[in-house]
Design an enzyme around this catalytic site. Structure first.
Site, PDB file in Angstrom:
ATOM      1  CD  GLU A  12      -3.133  -1.410   2.149  1.00 46.58           C
ATOM      2  OE1 GLU A  12      -4.109  -1.655   2.037  1.00 46.58           O
ATOM      3  OE2 GLU A  12      -2.406  -1.157   3.482  1.00 46.58           O
ATOM      4  CG  ASP A 196     -12.173  -8.131  -0.861  1.00 42.50           C
ATOM      5  OD1 ASP A 196     -10.989  -7.592  -0.471  1.00 42.50           O
ATOM      6  OD2 ASP A 196     -12.756  -8.203   0.188  1.00 42.50           O
TER       7      ASP A 196
HETATM    8  N1  ADE Z   1      -9.483  -5.341   3.119  1.00 43.12           N
HETATM    9  C1  ADE Z   1      -9.820  -5.627   1.880  1.00 43.12           C
HETATM   10  N2  ADE Z   1     -10.574  -6.643   1.888  1.00 43.12           N
HETATM   11  C2  ADE Z   1     -11.068  -6.699   3.153  1.00 43.12           C
HETATM   12  C3  ADE Z   1     -12.034  -7.921   3.564  1.00 43.12           C
HETATM   13  N3  ADE Z   1     -12.657  -8.565   3.079  1.00 43.12           N
HETATM   14  N4  ADE Z   1     -12.182  -7.627   5.131  1.00 43.12           N
HETATM   15  C4  ADE Z   1     -11.469  -6.824   5.781  1.00 43.12           C
HETATM   16  N5  ADE Z   1     -10.536  -5.938   5.369  1.00 43.12           N
HETATM   17  C5  ADE Z   1     -10.555  -5.884   4.055  1.00 43.12           C
END
Ligand code: ADE
Length: 230
Positions: A12, A196
């Protein structure tokens, strides 16, 4: 002015360090901090490691030890709002800890006495991000971010977070950074690009898109830095 730029994972902050060029590395409290001057303004960059505790430590170190007076966070998030797709940017209007639970004593989720369910991000930094988005012809959605010490990969957990917080996205550091900045009166800005959708295949999606989404977020953050220092 001294700007803190934070991420949670090396990926990041890597694109940010690349853009900044050379920097001095200082070790403090079991972490590394990268100090540089960019267009005449001092900047400190660090990744905290994942989760609320490490991000709290890093945010308070950047403010109290390195004397940063503005904090920008760049990283990735899981989408809750179905309008958010992989790679889309979300700016936190306010943040909450979705796993802070003393409901047994009649309190709402995310609340402890002396605190508040939500912490609001700095409005002028959000306004600045709108200008940057306009200039870049990019869409940046403003919304609620829920934070917890949990990689969410379950629609039941997601639905529960929506029920309590009406959150648009979730991640694992934003609200803790917000609490620190709010307590220390430091304007802060939390930006995330979607990696996601926090459901059953979230870990696969995260592995596939984390790096590319981290770059999208980091590039936008550097445009914000350009606007702040100009
Ligand atoms: N950061 C990126 N995706 C995530 C997720 N599914 N749960 C928690 N933090 C995240």
């Amino acid at each position: 002015m001294k700007i803190a730029i934070m991420g949670a994972m090396p990926e990041e902050i890597a694109p940010i360090l690349e853009k900044l060029g050379s920097y001095k590395t200082t070790k403090y409290a079991d972490n590394e901090y990268y100090e540089t001057t960019y267009k005449g303004v001092e900047i400190v960059v660090a990744y905290s490691k994942i989760g609320k505790v490490f991000s709290t430590l890093t945010a308070s170190t950047m403010i109290q030890y390195f004397n940063c007076d503005k904090l920008l966070f760049s990283g990735v998030a899981g989408a809750i709002n179905p309008s958010l797709k992989i790679g889309d940017l979300i700016v936190a209007s306010k943040l909450s800890q979705h796993d802070l639970d003393i409901t047994a004593f009649g309190h709402p989720m995310g609340f402890v006495p002396g605190g508040s369910v939500f912490v609001e991000a700095d409005k002028s930094l959000i306004e600045l991000s709108n200008k940057v988005a306009l200039e870049l012809g990019k869409t940046v959605q403003e919304g609620i971010i829920a934070t917890g010490d949990q990689f969410v990969h379950d629609t039941v957990v997601k639905d529960n977070i929506v029920k309590h917080f009406k959150a648009d996205a979730l991640e694992m550091e934003g609200a803790s950074v917000a609490v620190v900045c709010n307590a220390l009166n430091i304007p802060f800005f939390i930006l995330r690009a979607i990696s996601d959708t926090a459901d059953t295949d979230a870990s696969f999606s995260f592995d596939e898109f984390m790096e590319s989404s981290a770059i999208i977020s980091a590039e936008f953050i550097m445009r914000m830095v350009d606007k702040i220092v100009d």
